[in-house]
Motif scaffolding. Structure first.
Motif, mmCIF file in Angstrom:
data_model
loop_
_atom_site.group_PDB
_atom_site.id
_atom_site.type_symbol
_atom_site.label_atom_id
_atom_site.label_comp_id
_atom_site.label_asym_id
_atom_site.label_seq_id
_atom_site.Cartn_x
_atom_site.Cartn_y
_atom_site.Cartn_z
ATOM 1 N N CYS A 155 -0.003 3.153 5.944
ATOM 2 C CA CYS A 155 -1.446 3.428 5.926
ATOM 3 C C CYS A 155 -2.213 2.760 7.061
ATOM 4 O O CYS A 155 -3.413 2.992 7.210
ATOM 5 N N GLY A 156 -1.554 1.928 7.875
ATOM 6 C CA GLY A 156 -2.222 1.287 9.005
ATOM 7 C C GLY A 156 -3.049 0.072 8.657
ATOM 8 O O GLY A 156 -3.781 -0.455 9.501
ATOM 9 N N MET A 157 -2.944 -0.422 7.429
ATOM 10 C CA MET A 157 -3.704 -1.591 6.991
ATOM 11 C C MET A 157 -3.190 -2.852 7.706
ATOM 12 O O MET A 157 -1.991 -3.069 7.820
ATOM 13 N N PRO A 158 -4.098 -3.731 8.198
ATOM 14 C CA PRO A 158 -3.643 -5.017 8.764
ATOM 15 C C PRO A 158 -2.892 -5.822 7.711
ATOM 16 O O PRO A 158 -3.329 -5.924 6.560
ATOM 17 N N LEU A 159 -1.785 -6.403 8.107
ATOM 18 C CA LEU A 159 -0.923 -7.110 7.162
ATOM 19 C C LEU A 159 -1.034 -8.622 7.247
ATOM 20 O O LEU A 159 -0.776 -9.316 6.258
ATOM 21 N N LEU A 160 -1.394 -9.152 8.420
ATOM 22 C CA LEU A 160 -1.595 -10.593 8.553
ATOM 23 C C LEU A 160 -3.056 -10.877 8.213
ATOM 24 O O LEU A 160 -3.938 -10.843 9.068
ATOM 25 N N LEU A 161 -3.327 -11.124 6.950
ATOM 26 C CA LEU A 161 -4.701 -11.250 6.458
ATOM 27 C C LEU A 161 -5.359 -12.494 7.037
ATOM 28 O O LEU A 161 -4.792 -13.595 6.981
ATOM 29 N N GLY A 162 -6.537 -12.300 7.597
ATOM 30 C CA GLY A 162 -7.223 -13.409 8.233
ATOM 31 C C GLY A 162 -6.439 -13.954 9.409
ATOM 32 O O GLY A 162 -6.703 -15.060 9.873
ATOM 33 N N GLY A 163 -5.446 -13.192 9.877
ATOM 34 C CA GLY A 163 -4.615 -13.606 10.990
ATOM 35 C C GLY A 163 -3.520 -14.588 10.640
ATOM 36 O O GLY A 163 -2.720 -14.953 11.487
#
Length: 484
Positions: free
Chosen positions: A37-45
Motif C-alpha cells: 500500500c506504500g505506507m511508510p514503515l519506519l514510524l517517526g523515522g
C-alpha cells in the motif's frame, strides 16, 4: 527483517527486507515503504513495527522496536484508527488522542505508569495517521491471571490494592480521572511483579473544576459507576467504584453482571467468596451508588484497609449461603505473558488443562482423599485383574469386549464428558462392586484375597506415595516454568 504495516485494511501488511538484516543498514536507512500500500514503515523515522497486539473501533496497538537504541528496545505503538466516524467525531477522537498523549507525558513520571516515548503524525498520500509510542511492560494482565488460574486470594487482592491506590492518588492529585479501570488495564511486570496501570485513553482532566466534569460515556460496561453510565459528573470516587468491581472480579472470577443483583439493586458476592469483615465493608463503601457515600479519595481507602475497625455500613438484607471457591495465589511468570495493551474483545475461557496436575490445585484434605482413592483404585484393579480378570477375560471375545469398555472410558475422558472426579467415582464403585460380588458369589476364586485392613494399609501407602510424586512433579513444573 520483517516489518508490519500499520495502515488499516492493508491487504499484505507483512513486509520482508533482506537488506535490513545488516545492522549498519538498519541504523542508516532513511525510510522503507509497504510493498502493498506504500505506507511508510519506519514510524517517526525510528520505530519498526513487528506485530499487531490489538485492534478496535477507535485504535490499534502494535509491538515495535526502537532502531536508535543499542538493544533495539521494545515499545508499544498506538495508532488512532477511527472506523466509520463522521468529521465531527473525528475531531473529537483526535482531541482525545492528543489528550491521552498530554496526560501520559505528565503521569508517566510515576514508576507504575508506562512512560510516553513519542507522539507524532505520519502523512501517506491524502491520509493522516496519529501515533503514540509508549514504554513496553513485559508482563500479563490481571484478567489473564484469573482466566488461567482462577480467583485470587484475599491477601493477594489486598496487596494489589495497596500497590495501586497510591497510583490513583497520584493521578487524582494531578487533576485527572482514569475512568476505565478494569482487570485488563492492570498489568503485572514479569521481572519484579510490579503492578502497572495502563490505557489512559479515557482519562478525564478535571483540573480547575472542583466538582468534576461531565462524563463523555467512555467506560467498560459492568465496571463504570452509576454516574458514569448516566453521563453525569465524574469524581475520583468514580475510579474507586471501578477499582472495587475489579477487586470483586479478582476475588470471585465472576463477571460483574453475575455479582450485581438487579432485583435488590446491590452487589452480592457473599455466595462466591467470604471476606474478612473489614475488607468486606470497605468494598461495600467503595460500591455505594451515590458518589458522596463512597470514600472521597484513594488515600481514605488505604487508611480504612489499614484500620482494625470496620467501616460502618448497612448489612445486606438478603443472606445467601456461602459456596466455597478455590482461590490461588499469584505466581509469575505465567505461560503466555500479554503485551502492554490487551485486546478489548472478550477472550475465550481457559481450557480445563492446567500446568500442574489437577489434584494439586485442590485443598490439602481433598488431596489426601483423592490420593487415597488413587490407592484404592490401584489395589482393587490389581485384585480384580488377578482374580476375576484372569478367570473371565480368557477368551479373545471377552478380551475385545473389555478393551472396548476401557476405550470408551478413555474417549469420554478425552471429550471432557467424564472428568477426573467422575472417573474416580465410576472406577472405584465398579471395582468395589466387583470385589464384593466376587467375595459373595465366587469365594473359591478369592481364597487368596487380602483382608480389608491390609488393603487399607496398602491404599494408604499408595496414597502417600502419590502425594509425594505429585508434589515432586509440581516442583519440577514450577522450576521449568520459571525458566521459560
Amino acid at each position: 527483517m520483517d516489518i508490519y504495516c500499520t495502515r488499516p485494511n492493508c491487504t499484505k501488511p507483512l513486509n520482508s527486507f533482506a537488506d535490513l538484516d545488516s545492522g549498519n543498514t538498519l541504523k542508516t536507512i532513511t525510510q522503507k515503504f509497504c510493498t502493498s500500500c506504500g505506507m511508510p514503515l519506519l514510524l517517526g523515522g525510528r520505530y519498526i513495527v513487528e506485530s499487531p497486539i490489538a485492534r478496535g473501533g477507535f485504535g490499534a496497538t502494535f509491538l515495535a522496536r526502537d532502531r536508535y537504541t543499542p538493544a533495539m528496545k521494545r515499545c508499544v505503538v498506538k495508532l488512532l484508527q477511527p472506523i466509520g466516524f463522521t468529521s465531527a467525531q473525528m475531531v473529537v477522537a483526535k482531541q482525545m488522542f492528543e489528550r491521552e498523549a498530554t496526560v501520559l507525558e505528565d503521569l508517566g513520571t510515576h514508576p507504575q505508569i508506562p512512560d510516553l516515548l513519542a507522539y507524532f503524525e505520519v502523512q501517506s498520500g491524502q491520509d493522516e495517521f496519529f501515533y503514540l509510542v509508549q514504554e513496553f511492560v513485559d508482563g500479563f494482565t490481571l484478567e489473564q491471571i484469573v482466566e488461567q488460574h482462577g480467583a485470587i486470594a484475599e491477601a493477594d487482592v489486598l496487596e494489589i490494592m495497596h500497590s495501586l491506590l497510591p497510583v490513583l492518588t497520584f493521578i487524582h492529585d494531578k487533576g485527572s480521572i482514569h475512568r476505565d479501570i478494569k482487570p485488563a488495564n492492570i498489568m503485572v511486570r514479569k521481572s519484579d511483579q510490579s503492578y502497572f496501570l495502563l490505557d489512559f485513553g479515557a482519562v478525564k482532566q478535571v483540573a480547575g473544576v472542583a466538582q468534576g466534569q461531565k462524563s463523555t460515556g467512555i467506560f467498560t460496561p459492568g465496571y463504570g459507576a452509576p454516574e458514569q453510565m448516566r453521563g453525569d459528573t465524574v469524581f475520583p470516587s468514580t475510579d474507586l467504584y471501578a477499582f472495587a468491581v475489579t477487586c470483586l472480579f479478582l476475588l470471585t472470577g465472576k463477571e460483574p453482571d453475575e455479582l450485581f443483583d438487579v432485583s435488590y439493586n446491590k452487589w452480592q458476592w457473599d455466595r462466591f467468596v467470604k471476606l474478612s469483615p473489614n475488607f468486606n465493608n470497605v468494598l461495600h463503601k467503595m460500591l455505594e451508588s451515590a458518589p458522596s457515600d463512597r470514600f472521597t479519595s484513594a488515600a481514605d481507602v488505604l487508611q480504612a484497609l489499614s484500620s482494625q475497625a470496620s467501616v460502618p455500613m448497612v448489612q445486606p438484607s438478603v443472606q445467601t449461603p456461602v459456596k466455597p471457591a478455590h482461590q490461588t495465589s499469584i505466581q509469575v511468570p505465567v505461560p503466555v505473558p500479554l503485551p502492554n495493551f490487551a485486546p478489548a474483545v472478550p477472550k475465550p475461557a481457559a481450557s480445563r488443562s492446567q500446568k500442574t496436575p489437577w489434584l494439586l490445585s485442590a485443598s490439602i484434605p481433598t488431596q489426601f482423599i483423592g490420593a487415597f482413592l488413587l490407592g484404592v483404585e490401584a489395589m482393587l484393579l490389581w485384585q480384580v485383574s488377578t482374580t476375576v480378570g484372569i478367570a473371565v477375560i480368557g477368551t479373545p471375545a471377552n478380551l475385545i469386549s473389555f478393551a472396548a469398555v476401557l476405550l470408551g472410558i478413555i474417549l469420554l475422558r478425552i471429550s471432557s464428558i467424564l472428568d477426573n472426579k467422575d472417573l474416580f467415582v465410576f472406577v472405584n464403585l465398579l471395582s468395589f462392586a466387583a470385589v464384593w460380588g466376587g467375595q459373595i458369589f465366587a469365594k473359591v476364586q478369592f481364597q487368596n484375597f487380602p483382608n480389608w485392613i491390609e488393603i487399607a494399609q496398602y491404599c494408604g501407602i499408595a496414597g502417600f506415595s502419590a502425594i509425594a510424586l505429585m508434589a515432586a512433579f509440581r516442583l519440577i513444573f514450577q522450576l521449568l516454568y520459571s525458566l521459560l
